[in-house]
Design a protein around this motif. Structure first.
Motif: not given
Length: 245
Positions: A228-242
């Protein structure tokens, strides 16, 4: 404590950064972490397809690799639940029982075992939480909205410790994304429509990132977002907590 790090196949092959973030986070929190080099698939794909009787080799290898740890931790709710519910080896059942009773999904381990009260992470973005079905309804990582009970969420509890992070509210915060392992193959159209609905809910409420405890679900949502060429990204929770942005 000595922790065995269990990294599922799709993380190892497609999202190795999630495994690295999990290792880094656990070490920051004082754990002695070991990654058994001989680990392979836990057998969940076969079991989900009706062939659990063929997972004996997976079970035996899992016990061989993880029997000697105080705890086993994985950044995957679905694979963790599979081991909790299905790991059996007839001639090593004591070891299998120990593993079933001591394997934890990452956020569950951080809240229930380590009882983390503070994190040094910083992530100044608007984030929506995708509550994966296995984690929520199998591991009870968060309360189900259909139950009349006090709400709770272990992932949310941890994300609220991250400096600068703004959690968004969703209209349907525990709706399935449609991935469902082999379901997304056999029921492709339904799976895609469910995924699009989850993406739309996050976009509607201004999410810049979607996070969760299962890379499989996030991989499904990421594919839809990219198409959909969206600007929203995904990250696993471990990546954010780190994270230290």
């Amino acid at each position: 404590m000595k922790v065995g790090l269990f990294i599922p196949c799709y993380i190892d092959q497609f999202y190795p950064q999630v495994g690295i973030a999990t290792l880094s986070l656990l070490e920051k929190l004082g754990c002695e972490v070991v990654y058994p080099q001989g680990q392979t698939c836990c057998g969940q794909p076969m079991a989900n397809s009706g062939f659990e009787h063929l997972t004996g080799g997976c079970n035996e290898l899992f016990v061989k690799n993880f029997a000697d740890f105080d705890y086993i931790v994985s950044p995957s709710g679905s694979c963790t639940l599979h081991i909790k519910d299905h790991l059996h080896v007839h001639d090593k059942e004591d070891a299998a029982t120990h593993i079933r009773q001591h394997i934890y999904e990452l956020s569950e381990f951080l809240t229930d075992v380590l009882q983390v009260k503070h994190l040094s992470a910083r992530f100044p973005y608007k984030v929506g939480i995708h509550q994966s079905c296995h984690g929520q309804r199998g591991l009870h990582l968060s309360q189900m909205t259909e139950l009349v009970a006090a709400p709770y969420s272990k992932p949310q509890q941890l994300l609220q410790m991250v400096e600068g992070l703004e959690l968004i509210e969703l209209s349907r915060k525990d709706e399935c994304c449609g991935f469902g392992g082999t379901f997304c193959v056999f029921e492709e159209a339904v799976s895609v429509k469910m995924g699009k609905d989850r993406v739309a809910d996050h976009e509607k409420h201004g999410a810049e990132y979607i996070t969760g405890n299962d890379v499989s679900c996030l991989m499904h949502l990421e594919g839809i977002l990219k198409r959909q060429q969206s600007k929203v990204k995904v990250l696993h929770i471990a990546e954010i907590l780190n994270a230290a942005f």
